[in-house]
Structure formats: C-alpha cells, structure tokens
Design a protein around this motif. Structure first.
Motif, PDB file in Angstrom:
ATOM      1  N   GLY A   1     -12.902   5.911   0.094  1.00 35.00           N
ATOM      2  CA  GLY A   1     -14.150   5.531   0.108  1.00 35.00           C
ATOM      3  C   GLY A   1     -14.486   3.965   0.013  1.00 35.00           C
ATOM      4  N   PRO A   2     -14.448   3.913  -1.623  1.00 35.07           N
ATOM      5  CA  PRO A   2     -14.809   2.546  -1.956  1.00 35.07           C
ATOM      6  C   PRO A   2     -13.911   1.463  -1.145  1.00 35.07           C
ATOM      7  CG  PRO A   2     -14.003   3.516  -3.755  1.00 35.07           C
ATOM      8  CD  PRO A   2     -14.377   4.679  -2.582  1.00 35.07           C
ATOM      9  N   PHE A   3     -12.576   1.698  -1.246  1.00 30.17           N
ATOM     10  CA  PHE A   3     -11.703   0.695  -0.720  1.00 30.17           C
ATOM     11  C   PHE A   3     -12.050   0.551   0.822  1.00 30.17           C
ATOM     12  CE2 PHE A   3      -7.686  -0.851   0.953  1.00 30.17           C
ATOM     13  CZ  PHE A   3      -7.412  -2.133   0.160  1.00 30.17           C
ATOM     14  N   GLY A   4     -11.967   1.477   1.604  1.00 36.04           N
ATOM     15  CA  GLY A   4     -12.315   1.589   2.872  1.00 36.04           C
ATOM     16  C   GLY A   4     -13.468   0.850   3.549  1.00 36.04           C
ATOM     17  N   MET A   5     -14.466   1.300   2.631  1.00 35.97           N
ATOM     18  CA  MET A   5     -15.674   0.491   2.895  1.00 35.97           C
ATOM     19  C   MET A   5     -15.704  -0.935   2.782  1.00 35.97           C
ATOM     20  SD  MET A   5     -18.981   2.898   1.683  1.00 35.97           S
ATOM     21  CE  MET A   5     -20.007   1.947   2.459  1.00 35.97           C
ATOM     22  N   GLY A   6     -15.160  -1.492   1.743  1.00 35.61           N
ATOM     23  CA  GLY A   6     -15.166  -2.682   1.630  1.00 35.61           C
ATOM     24  C   GLY A   6     -13.933  -3.396   2.655  1.00 35.61           C
ATOM     25  N   LEU A   7     -13.057  -2.789   3.005  1.00 38.66           N
ATOM     26  CA  LEU A   7     -12.210  -3.274   3.994  1.00 38.66           C
ATOM     27  C   LEU A   7     -12.728  -3.320   5.221  1.00 38.66           C
ATOM     28  CD1 LEU A   7      -9.260  -4.489   4.519  1.00 38.66           C
ATOM     29  CD2 LEU A   7      -8.898  -2.041   4.972  1.00 38.66           C
ATOM     30  N   LEU A   8     -13.594  -2.256   5.815  1.00 42.95           N
ATOM     31  CA  LEU A   8     -14.110  -2.082   7.083  1.00 42.95           C
ATOM     32  C   LEU A   8     -15.251  -3.323   7.033  1.00 42.95           C
ATOM     33  CD1 LEU A   8     -14.332   1.733   7.729  1.00 42.95           C
ATOM     34  CD2 LEU A   8     -13.176  -0.055   9.013  1.00 42.95           C
ATOM     35  N   TYR A   9     -16.064  -3.518   6.096  1.00 43.98           N
ATOM     36  CA  TYR A   9     -17.126  -4.567   6.222  1.00 43.98           C
ATOM     37  C   TYR A   9     -16.484  -5.809   6.314  1.00 43.98           C
ATOM     38  CZ  TYR A   9     -20.673  -7.513   4.594  1.00 43.98           C
ATOM     39  OH  TYR A   9     -21.744  -8.621   4.449  1.00 43.98           O
ATOM     40  N   SER A  10     -15.323  -6.156   5.694  1.00 46.05           N
ATOM     41  CA  SER A  10     -14.366  -7.414   5.748  1.00 46.05           C
ATOM     42  C   SER A  10     -14.075  -7.513   7.301  1.00 46.05           C
ATOM     43  CB  SER A  10     -13.354  -7.348   4.941  1.00 46.05           C
ATOM     44  OG  SER A  10     -13.855  -7.278   3.418  1.00 46.05           O
ATOM     45  N   LEU A  11     -13.774  -6.369   7.874  1.00 42.65           N
ATOM     46  CA  LEU A  11     -13.185  -6.362   9.206  1.00 42.65           C
ATOM     47  C   LEU A  11     -14.399  -6.883  10.327  1.00 42.65           C
ATOM     48  CD1 LEU A  11     -10.341  -3.967   9.299  1.00 42.65           C
ATOM     49  CD2 LEU A  11     -10.040  -6.616   9.074  1.00 42.65           C
ATOM     50  N   THR A  12     -15.410  -5.878  10.216  1.00 42.28           N
ATOM     51  CA  THR A  12     -16.670  -5.753  11.122  1.00 42.28           C
ATOM     52  C   THR A  12     -17.787  -6.979  10.722  1.00 42.28           C
ATOM     53  OG1 THR A  12     -17.616  -4.119   9.909  1.00 42.28           O
ATOM     54  CG2 THR A  12     -15.789  -3.400  11.489  1.00 42.28           C
ATOM     55  N   GLY A  13     -17.774  -7.299   9.506  1.00 43.47           N
ATOM     56  CA  GLY A  13     -18.903  -7.948   9.017  1.00 43.47           C
ATOM     57  C   GLY A  13     -20.120  -7.181   8.983  1.00 43.47           C
ATOM     58  N   SER A  14     -20.254  -5.830   9.216  1.00 42.55           N
ATOM     59  CA  SER A  14     -21.302  -5.047   9.143  1.00 42.55           C
ATOM     60  C   SER A  14     -21.161  -3.680   8.451  1.00 42.55           C
ATOM     61  CB  SER A  14     -21.789  -4.467  10.397  1.00 42.55           C
ATOM     62  OG  SER A  14     -22.572  -3.702  10.499  1.00 42.55           O
ATOM     63  N   TRP A  15     -22.245  -3.091   7.783  1.00 45.37           N
ATOM     64  CA  TRP A  15     -22.063  -2.002   7.149  1.00 45.37           C
ATOM     65  C   TRP A  15     -22.073  -0.569   8.039  1.00 45.37           C
ATOM     66  CZ3 TRP A  15     -19.659  -2.037   2.539  1.00 45.37           C
ATOM     67  CH2 TRP A  15     -20.020  -3.309   1.771  1.00 45.37           C
ATOM     68  N   THR A  16     -22.423  -0.794   9.254  1.00 49.94           N
ATOM     69  CA  THR A  16     -22.752   0.541   9.896  1.00 49.94           C
ATOM     70  C   THR A  16     -21.539   1.263  10.182  1.00 49.94           C
ATOM     71  OG1 THR A  16     -24.507  -0.948  11.319  1.00 49.94           O
ATOM     72  CG2 THR A  16     -23.576   1.099  12.206  1.00 49.94           C
ATOM     73  N   VAL A  17     -20.522   0.846  10.607  1.00 55.98           N
ATOM     74  CA  VAL A  17     -19.340   1.783  10.596  1.00 55.98           C
ATOM     75  C   VAL A  17     -18.839   2.543   9.645  1.00 55.98           C
ATOM     76  CG1 VAL A  17     -16.726   1.646  11.535  1.00 55.98           C
ATOM     77  CG2 VAL A  17     -18.484   0.336  12.732  1.00 55.98           C
ATOM     78  N   PRO A  18     -18.926   1.749   8.377  1.00 57.46           N
ATOM     79  CA  PRO A  18     -18.637   2.441   7.115  1.00 57.46           C
ATOM     80  C   PRO A  18     -19.532   3.603   6.842  1.00 57.46           C
ATOM     81  CG  PRO A  18     -18.344   0.109   6.686  1.00 57.46           C
ATOM     82  CD  PRO A  18     -18.804   0.330   7.978  1.00 57.46           C
ATOM     83  N   LEU A  19     -20.740   3.350   6.924  1.00 62.22           N
ATOM     84  CA  LEU A  19     -21.868   4.479   6.440  1.00 62.22           C
ATOM     85  C   LEU A  19     -21.774   5.579   7.512  1.00 62.22           C
ATOM     86  CD1 LEU A  19     -24.560   2.114   5.802  1.00 62.22           C
ATOM     87  CD2 LEU A  19     -23.503   3.703   4.138  1.00 62.22           C
ATOM     88  N   VAL A  20     -21.371   5.334   8.900  1.00 60.86           N
ATOM     89  CA  VAL A  20     -21.399   6.255   9.891  1.00 60.86           C
ATOM     90  C   VAL A  20     -20.212   7.304   9.616  1.00 60.86           C
ATOM     91  CG1 VAL A  20     -20.709   6.926  12.395  1.00 60.86           C
ATOM     92  CG2 VAL A  20     -22.630   4.902  11.644  1.00 60.86           C
TER      93      VAL A  20
END
Length: 407
Positions: free
Chosen positions: A360-379
């Motif tokens: 959860g926390p690690f994946g969200m931080g990693l996905l934000y670093s890769l996409t520059g957006s919080w949309t994908v992690p939240l979905v």
C-alpha cells in the motif's frame, strides 16, 4: 440468542483496582498505537528537505511500519510464552518509547533505525491486544475493543494535527517526532503496576505450549481472516502515510493537510461506535462490513474526482471506512477457543497481513514517482475496498458460527 459479550465464563471477580488498571492500560496503549505513524505523515516532505535523503528512502519510510509489523509480529507468541502477555506488552511499550526518542538525532540512519525499533514495539502490542482484551474482559470484549480502537483514533488525531506545530516549536522535524516518545513512556509507567498486580493475582498460572500460527494458514478461516486484515491494512496505511502528501501536492498547506488527516481519525470514532452498535444490538456484522467498505470506496473516489475544497468531506467518508478495523479485531478475538488460539490467529493475520499491506504505502509512493499523479494509486485502492467487502461478508459467517458455539 444472547449477545456475544454475555457468554458465560468461569472467571473470578477481579478487584476494582485491578479492573481500573486494566481499563487504563487499554486506553494508554490505544493512544500510542497510531500516534507513532500519523505523527510522521505530515512531516515527510520536511524530513526529506531537512535530512536530504532521496526518492528511495522517501518511499521506504512510510513502508517501514507494515514491513516491521509483518516481521516482528511473528515473535509475539514466542515472547508471550516466555514473558507472559503483560510482560510482552510492557517490553513493547519500552521499545516503542526508546525508538521514538532515538529519532531525535538529525540523521537519516537514526530516523530509519528509530522508526524500525518503534514499529517493533507497536507490532508486539498490535498482536497482543486482542488476547489481552479477551483475557481481562471476557464478558465485555466488544465494548473494550471499541474503547481500544477509539483511543487509537484519538491518539492518531492528536499526532497528525499537532505534528507540524510541535516540529516548529522544537526547531526541527526530527525533534518534533521524538516528543511522542513521552506518551509511550507514560503508557509503560502506567502499565507496570497492572503487570505486577496481574502476576500476583495469578502466581500459579501454568505455562502454555502455545499454538503455531502456521497451522491456521492451512484452514479456510485462517486464510479469509488474514486476507481481510491485509485488505484493510493496505487501505489504512496507504492513506495514513500519503494523504497529507497528496493534499500538499495539490497546494494545501502542510498544517492544514495534517488537520485533514486528523478529521479522518476523528470521524472514525463515532463511526466505530455506530459499527459496533450495529453488531452488538442487531447482529449486523455483514451490514457493518458493507457500510465501511462502501464508505472507503466513496472517500477514495472523492480524492480523485472532487475539488480540493471538499477534501474534508472525503476525510469524513474515509473515517467511516476506517471503522472496519474494530470489526476485524472482533472477528480475530472470537476466532479461537482459547487466548492462545486467539493469539495464534492474531499473529498469523497481522504478520502476513502487514507484509501484504506494505504494497500500500510503498506501491503508492512508487506509482506516484512513475506517473507523477495520485490518480492511478487511488483507483487501485478503490479496487482493494471491493476485495475487503467480499472477505468481510465471508468472515461475518464465521462470527455467527462462533457466537453459536459459545452459547
């Protein structure tokens, strides 16, 4: 059918002073169990700027709690057999206080090491508390579980709201974090007389051989409860770790973002009371799982698609979703025939659950670093709430089976 808290028990009437100390222990431990986590969340950006660490440490730091909970939680049953349940909790509180205090040193390694030590203390408490409540409040399990989770929310609320002001007053974010060691030390000092009185009251208590948590993983019930705990932990720790950062990235002030996280925690208090009321008065455990899971999904959707000005509304709805935690604890508390079996189930669910929840926390931080957006992690988190609902519906059937068995 009698409510579960009224099941007959062969239990001596405890002295009033002992019961007062027991309740005080539950309150003080509960106040600590999320404060060490939510106190750091509003300061992540300040800590990175102050200490100068890179993106990897920034993603790792909010993932440490779940990683440590997974590893350290496995030792709880072993420690409880050697130190006793109350001795294990006292040791955990001392470890928590020392770890939080160590974070005062203004270095990255001290921040990481202190966090690991403190989270080890939290892990031991997390696993021990369902058995502690069952052992000391056999006829009031639901009531004391509610009190325990409410004080957790109060501690988390205070920590998230006061974290930034304390750091400003202390002159650095690391000193601000270390101030929360005082609360943990107070809990340890208050718990000591309870432990001494408990041992005096049970001088001849036989040692138990214990039950292996891994024997339960081969059962459907063990898998379902572990999966349910995993899903709610992914949601809880992802949001507690990153919600302030999400809001700050959308131009909200850091102090205000901490307050929004506090709003979420405050809302979880009446939501917890209502959820437990549904279970205790109406037997609606399944309905409570529907309420909490759907609320969590709605709050996440609001973070994605609603304007920043309505962030407080998202926090309110997410707070209702967070009240799923005491429901999961209730399922664990009634999952065994004895406190040893309950400890084993708690160890299994929390150790493997927190290991999975690290995504959860690690994946969200990693996905934000890769996409520059919080949309994908939240979905993706919205998808987790669907899994959480399905497992909660299955686990609600186990609750009924256990209630029938103890009549």
């Amino acid at each position: 059918m009698q409510p579960p808290d009224s099941k007959p028990q062969q239990q001596r009437t405890q002295p009033r002073g002992f019961m007062v100390l027991s309740i005080l222990a539950v309150v003080l431990i509960g106040l600590n169990l999320r404060a060490g986590i939510t106190s750091a969340a509003p300061l992540f950006l300040d800590l990175q700027e102050f200490l100068g660490y890179g993106a990897f440490v920034a993603a790792l730091l909010p993932s440490i709690p779940t990683l440590v909970f997974a590893a350290a939680g496995l030792s709880t049953a072993w420690l409880a057999r050697r130190l006793g349940l109350s001795g294990t909790i006292l040791f955990a509180l001392c470890l928590l206080s020392a770890g939080l205090a160590f974070r005062a040193l203004p270095t990255t390694w001290a921040l990481l090491a202190g966090t690991v030590a403190a989270m080890c203390g939290l892990a031991l408490c997390n696993v021990s508390m369902p058995s502690f409540i069952r052992e000391n409040f056999a006829q009031k399990t639901s009531l004391m579980t509610g009190l325990y989770t409410i004080t957790m929310s109060l501690g988390a609320t205070a920590a998230s709201a006061l974290s930034v002001p304390l750091a400003l007053a202390a002159g650095s974010p690391t000193l601000g974090l270390a101030t929360w060691s005082i609360l943990a030390a107070a809990a340890a000092l208050a718990f000591l007389p309870f432990m001494l009185m408990a041992r005096a009251d049970r001088p001849g208590a036989p040692a138990t051989s214990g039950i292996s948590p891994f024997s339960l993983i081969r059962t459907k019930r063990g898998l379902v409860i572990t999966g349910l705990f995993s899903a709610q932990a992914i949601l809880a720790y992802a949001i507690m770790s990153w919600l302030p950062t999400i809001l700050i990235s959308r131009s909200m002030a850091a102090a205000d973002a901490g307050v929004i996280l506090g709003v979420l925690q405050v809302m979880s208090i009446p939501a917890t009371m209502f959820s437990l009321w549904l279970v205790n008065k109406h037997g609606m455990l399944r309905g409570a799982f529907f309420l909490t899971s759907i609320s969590a999904a709605a709050g996440l959707a609001g973070l994605v698609w609603l304007p920043l000005s309505l962030a407080w509304l998202c926090a309110v709805v997410l707070g209702i979703g967070f009240s799923i935690f005491p429901l999961v604890l209730l399922v664990i508390s009634f999952s065994g025939e004895s406190s040893e079996e309950t400890t084993a189930m708690s160890t299994l669910a929390q150790s493997l659950g927190y290991l999975v929840a690290t995504s959860g926390p690690f994946g969200m931080g990693l996905l934000y670093s890769l996409t520059g957006s919080w949309t994908v992690p939240l979905v993706l988190l919205i998808g987790v709430t669907g899994v959480m609902l399905w497992l909660g519906v299955v686990a609600s059937g186990y609750r009924r089976a256990v209630v029938q068995r103890v009549q």
